[in-house]
Design a protein around this motif. Structure first.
Motif, mmCIF file in Angstrom:
data_model
loop_
_atom_site.group_PDB
_atom_site.id
_atom_site.type_symbol
_atom_site.label_atom_id
_atom_site.label_comp_id
_atom_site.label_asym_id
_atom_site.label_seq_id
_atom_site.Cartn_x
_atom_site.Cartn_y
_atom_site.Cartn_z
ATOM 1 N N THR A 301 0.828 -1.210 0.000
ATOM 2 C CA THR A 301 0.000 0.000 0.000
ATOM 3 C C THR A 301 0.861 1.258 0.000
ATOM 4 O O THR A 301 0.629 2.190 -0.783
ATOM 5 C CB THR A 301 -0.947 0.014 1.204
ATOM 6 O OG1 THR A 301 -1.790 -1.143 1.166
ATOM 7 C CG2 THR A 301 -1.811 1.268 1.217
ATOM 8 N N GLN A 305 1.291 4.110 -2.864
ATOM 9 C CA GLN A 305 1.080 5.528 -2.562
ATOM 10 C C GLN A 305 2.279 6.370 -2.997
ATOM 11 O O GLN A 305 2.113 7.506 -3.460
ATOM 12 C CB GLN A 305 0.817 5.701 -1.068
ATOM 13 C CG GLN A 305 -0.539 5.184 -0.624
ATOM 14 C CD GLN A 305 -0.715 5.196 0.895
ATOM 15 O OE1 GLN A 305 0.263 5.344 1.645
ATOM 16 N NE2 GLN A 305 -1.943 5.027 1.342
ATOM 17 N N GLU A 308 1.941 6.865 -6.692
ATOM 18 C CA GLU A 308 0.885 7.835 -6.988
ATOM 19 C C GLU A 308 1.291 9.253 -6.614
ATOM 20 O O GLU A 308 0.910 10.211 -7.291
ATOM 21 C CB GLU A 308 -0.392 7.420 -6.263
ATOM 22 C CG GLU A 308 -1.007 6.143 -6.853
ATOM 23 C CD GLU A 308 -2.106 5.553 -5.983
ATOM 24 O OE1 GLU A 308 -2.389 6.128 -4.905
ATOM 25 O OE2 GLU A 308 -2.676 4.523 -6.384
ATOM 26 N N SER A 309 2.092 9.399 -5.558
ATOM 27 C CA SER A 309 2.552 10.739 -5.185
ATOM 28 C C SER A 309 3.480 11.311 -6.255
ATOM 29 O O SER A 309 3.444 12.511 -6.553
ATOM 30 C CB SER A 309 3.273 10.703 -3.833
ATOM 31 O OG SER A 309 4.539 10.071 -3.925
#
Length: 320
Positions: A301, A305, A308-309
């Motif tokens: 996870t 993230q 995606e950041s």
């Protein structure tokens, strides 16, 4: 017939039987575990890749470690985490899974990176985030070194970035030796590998237990094929020389970098991540507590993230 001749005849017969058995084993393993993705030919090399998500979305490209293949990222949950917002492309690196590894070429991380850049251009992939795990982190870093193919950022997990005294890597490189290594790969190496594989898998995931989906769904038989054993042995031999070549080049990486490493990695020491973080001068270091080498399973996870950041930051920059 003399005793010596009898022994030699028995040995020769045993070798022939082992060769035939391993060829049949490889055929059966591939019948049971057919390709799950698509193929692209680049510079005469047939590459197997798996794509998921929205083709119009920002792209993330995933490179697996030594000895494994595309299914590793799928079973870790990373592909599912990322596919909701991204176009996800996973490659079998040369010699692994169903990608070819021609012997006429020396498959360093740099040569693999050059091949994948051309493959990504063929697939119409622009400005991706590149994620590499273990040996794949070197391939990802090699893409980060070059300027001809811009990327949004790097996510490096459980990588080996600086040379150390590691005799185990050299010991695993035997099947890569021409002729003698070929004989070993087609006779006793698959048997030895089959015997040590359960312990190796436990060590990869330690201190955590091996996930049930990995136990049941990872196509371990594909890793025991002679051609994949050659690729794994070559990469064991190349690891320290590649890290030696790369160690002075990390500051040249201009894109944002996230580094992940398990604090209890029994394969590659966590200090490697700290040294890279210091060498880069600007990166985000994530040390995952109570996690081993397979940090992609331990904290998929957080890794998703981080990807995606990087994509979001670049998207804001593009709008500005």
């Amino acid at each position: 017939m003399s005793t010596t001749a009898t022994i030699l005849a028995i040995l020769a017969t045993a070798l022939v039987v082992l060769v035939i058995a391993n060829v049949v084993f490889s055929f059966v393993a591939e019948r049971k575990n057919p390709p799950i993705g698509s193929f692209i030919e680049c510079e005469g090399v047939r590459l197997h890749y798996f794509e998921r998500g929205n083709p119009a979305a920002r792209c993330v490209v995933l490179f697996h470690g030594n000895g494994t293949m595309i299914q590793d990222f799928i079973l870790s949950g990373l592909v599912d985490h990322l596919a909701g917002r991204s176009r996800v492309i996973c490659f079998d690196r040369p010699g692994f899974g169903y990608s070819q590894r021609p012997r006429a070429r020396i498959w360093t991380a740099t040569s693999q990176a050059a091949l994948f850049v051309k493959a990504l251009n063929q697939l119409g992939v622009r400005d991706p985030v590149v994620l590499g795990h273990s040996w794949g982190a070197l391939v990802a870093a090699a893409i980060g070194f070059q300027n001809e193919y811009p990327i949004r950022g790097l996510v490096l997990a459980s990588g080996y970035y600086f040379p150390t005294q590691r005799w185990d890597f050299w010991m695993l490189s035997g099947p890569a030796i021409p002729v003698l290594g070929d004989l070993v790969r087609y006779t006793v190496a698959p048997i030895i590998s089959w015997a040590i594989l359960p312990g190796l898998i436990r060590k990869l995931f330690a201190p955590r237990s091996v996930p049930d989906n990995f136990k049941h769904d990872f196509p371990a038989s594909l890793t025991l094929r002679p051609k994949q054993l050659r690729a794994a042995a070559e990469e064991s031999a190349f690891l320290i020389p590649e890290a030696t070549r790369f160690q002075s080049r990390y500051p040249s990486i201009r894109c944002p970098v996230h580094i992940f490493h398990g604090t209890q990695d029994h394969i590659i020491e966590p200090e490697q991540a700290g040294r890279l973080h210091k060498a880069l001068g600007r990166s985000d270091l994530h040390l995952v507590r109570d996690a081993g080498h397979m940090v992609t399973y331990a904290d998929s996870t957080a890794i998703a993230q981080a990807v995606e950041s990087l994509q979001s930051a670049m998207a804001k920059s593009d709008r500005a």
